[in-house]
Write an enzyme that holds these catalytic residues in place. Structure first.
Site, PDB file in Angstrom:
ATOM      1  CG  ASP A  79      -5.515   5.861   2.368  1.00 35.03           C
ATOM      2  OD1 ASP A  79      -5.449   5.631   3.406  1.00 35.03           O
ATOM      3  OD2 ASP A  79      -4.508   6.808   1.783  1.00 35.03           O
ATOM      4  NE  ARG A 136      -4.845   1.573   1.798  1.00 39.51           N
ATOM      5  CZ  ARG A 136      -4.332   2.307   0.546  1.00 39.51           C
ATOM      6  NH1 ARG A 136      -5.051   2.019  -0.486  1.00 39.51           N
ATOM      7  NH2 ARG A 136      -3.563   3.146   0.699  1.00 39.51           N
ATOM      8  CB  CYS A 147      -1.054  -0.019   1.313  1.00 38.77           C
ATOM      9  SG  CYS A 147      -0.188  -0.135   2.629  1.00 38.77           S
TER      10      CYS A 147
END
Ligand code: 4NP
Length: 161
Positions: free
Chosen positions: A125, A15, A9
């Site tokens: 996100d 994440r 990420c």
């Protein structure tokens, strides 16, 4: 030789640590933890050395998954040859990882390609939002992890699924 999976990420504190934790949990459940090596990295450098975001740790803990031993690092050129799968959370990070890994061995894909039944193509996100984004990231990671395990069984372990 084990199959190597890297989740990517931006910051490597939300994440991709969630994805690593969730996928490792699925591997344990499926009895495949010895067959697959899992790691995560970020395309950005802001959080190198940091533990996962407290909200990510909390969401994972709510499902019995510990992220505590993870530390953020940045995606490096060596990763592009070392890993079989480099699985990226969104298109922005796909472009960044593709620039780093151009012409290298790893299969670079959006992680959500392994959950083809869901309309989502990215794990959004959650960093600047509330706790809901982290729960959502957990849900998406769980769905894509199931598909990824099947793909690894088929492509690398010679198993029919
Ligand atoms: P991640 O989330 O890419 O899922 O780890 C983020 C973490 C930090 C920042 C952005 C996204 N940041 O801008 O610092």
């Amino acid at each position: 030789m084990s199959v190597k999976v890297l989740f990517v990420c931006l910051g490597n504190i939300c994440r991709s640590p969630i994805s690593q934790g969730v996928f490792e949990d699925v591997l344990r459940r499926e009895g495949l933890e010895g067959e697959v090596e899992v790691d995560s990295a970020g395309t950005g450098s802001y959080h190198i050395g940091d533990v996962p975001d407290a909200r990510a740790t909390k969401s994972a803990a709510g499902r019995g998954i510990k992220l505590g031993s993870q530390r953020a690092r940045q995606l490096a050129l060596e990763d592009c040859d070392r890993f079989d799968y480099i699985l990226v959370m969104d298109r922005q990070n796909y472009e960044a990882a593709a620039a780093t890994c151009r012409g290298k061995r790893a299969e670079l894909r959006l992680f959500m390609e392994y959950a083809p039944d869901l309309p989502d193509t990215e794990v959004p996100d959650p960093y600047f939002g509330g706790d809901g984004g982290f729960e959502r990231a957990m849900d998406l990671a769980e769905a894509a992890s199931e598909g990824l395990v099947e793909d690894i069984r088929r492509q690398h372990l010679g198993q029919r699924v």
